[in-house]
Enzyme design. Sequence first.
Site, PDB file in Angstrom:
ATOM      1  N   HIS A 103      -5.191  54.880  -9.772  1.00  0.00           N
ATOM      2  CA  HIS A 103      -5.262  54.556  -8.349  1.00  0.00           C
ATOM      3  C   HIS A 103      -5.351  55.867  -7.579  1.00  0.00           C
ATOM      4  O   HIS A 103      -5.010  56.941  -8.095  1.00  0.00           O
ATOM      5  CB  HIS A 103      -4.017  53.783  -7.903  1.00  0.00           C
ATOM      6  CG  HIS A 103      -3.967  52.374  -8.394  1.00  0.00           C
ATOM      7  ND1 HIS A 103      -4.989  51.477  -8.164  1.00  0.00           N
ATOM      8  CD2 HIS A 103      -3.011  51.696  -9.093  1.00  0.00           C
ATOM      9  CE1 HIS A 103      -4.669  50.301  -8.702  1.00  0.00           C
ATOM     10  NE2 HIS A 103      -3.476  50.413  -9.286  1.00  0.00           N
TER      11      HIS A 103
ATOM     12  N   CYS B  37      -9.894  55.037  -6.041  1.00  0.00           N
ATOM     13  CA  CYS B  37     -10.278  54.865  -4.640  1.00  0.00           C
ATOM     14  C   CYS B  37      -9.973  56.136  -3.854  1.00  0.00           C
ATOM     15  O   CYS B  37      -9.093  56.923  -4.218  1.00  0.00           O
ATOM     16  CB  CYS B  37      -9.525  53.693  -4.017  1.00  0.00           C
ATOM     17  SG  CYS B  37     -10.073  52.096  -4.629  1.00  0.00           S
TER      18      CYS B  37
END
Length: 467
Positions: free
Chosen positions: A302, A345
């Site tokens: 992440h 991301c």
Amino acid sequence: MNQELQAKLLKIADALDNKAVKELVFCCGDNIRATKRQKIHNARSLFEHLQEKVLVSEEDLSFLKEILWKIDKIDILKKHLSVTQEELAELQKSPRHISPYRSMLFDISQDLDSDDVKKVTFHMYHEKAIMKQEDVSMLDVITEMEKDAFLSESNLEKLKKTLTAIGREDVLLKIGSYENPGRQAKYLDSTQEKIPIQENPNNQPEELKADSGRGKNLEHYNLDKEPHGWCVILNNEDFENGVKRIGTDKDAGAIRRVFEHRRYTVEECKNLKGEKMLDIMKEYSEKDHANNDSFICFILSHGCQETVLGVDGKKVLIKDLTSCFNGQNCKSLIGKPKVFFIQACRGDELDGGVPYEGDGSTSTYECDGGTLPITADFLTAYASTEGYKCLRGLEGSVYIQKLCKILEDPDHFQDDLRDLLTKLQDDIANDQPFKVKEKGVTQPGKQMPSYTSELRKKLILPRPENI
């Protein structure tokens, strides 16, 4: 006749295509008479002739090893002739059989692409029908020039003028080093690591002072070591808050397959806390990369803007991870390409499309998704643009899966990595919108990868084995 030697030569011959045979014959130079060259159409006939000339024998395979090394057949040398890393280093350091003149011409032929060769043939032989054939190589042109007395060890003027006429003044550096050894950096051939040439124009031949840095003329990084280096995968799947990055193992498996086939040492580190991610990067930066020619790293986690997350939720700056390998912190990788792929991301905004997940830090949905500057020779590729999420599903992420597919396509084995990443950007941008589920609501989503590059040369990844 030694049957063991003949068996070896037969296996080597079966592993060589017509292009490689032509290159070997060229590297043999005057060891094969011009009339004899025309009768050599395959590797077996070449080896027979070299045995007749006692250039290849059971007692001495040094000539064969050197010409195979020169045309970059390292895999054949290791597999069929049991050549060690030490022998390869000695071949690079002290070639004995190929003349500097022939070596220089071969290196020039490797620097010119098909478009350049067409320009050379038009400039030199626009009236000669045989030189207009589609499969004419630069080695064919050089051979023709020698036959016509346009080119020899003491006569390089026509070649220099032709290279200047087609806009390839950069290649003149090799001729300049051959003609004036010691005036510039030591002459280095296409299988050796290049030493940066001083950029003081007063040290360059007069004809090289003009800027000729067009992209197509860039020199390429030499990836001729075995193994080429480490390909490290930092794979964060199970986060301490209970979030699981579904599909990330599919990505790691695809990466391993691609880079093991390309003779990298692939090592995967799973479920790392933020501090441990940084520790592992420092650990690899402190390794000795002297016998490697590159470093590859994939970070699967992440993330948010300019950071990636450890499984403990701690943010780690991407620049802190990559800077472990800069010229101050990892001297054995100076001048060598260092490539980082970030599958995470870079924000929480959905670019608005198979349910997919995102690798954002706050998302609750399963979206995913002589000297050199110390920062030289880096390429950092991102799955998405700054501020946006990236997409991942049960079968892996959009970015990594499509990247691996392109890297496994034989049509792209000779393409510069930056061209491949541009193609990847185009492919993903033109995909149909993915269906992204966020907080129980399905909506269309798109993805736009990006990359930043401080590479100084073309980076053409090594071909997979047995292809």
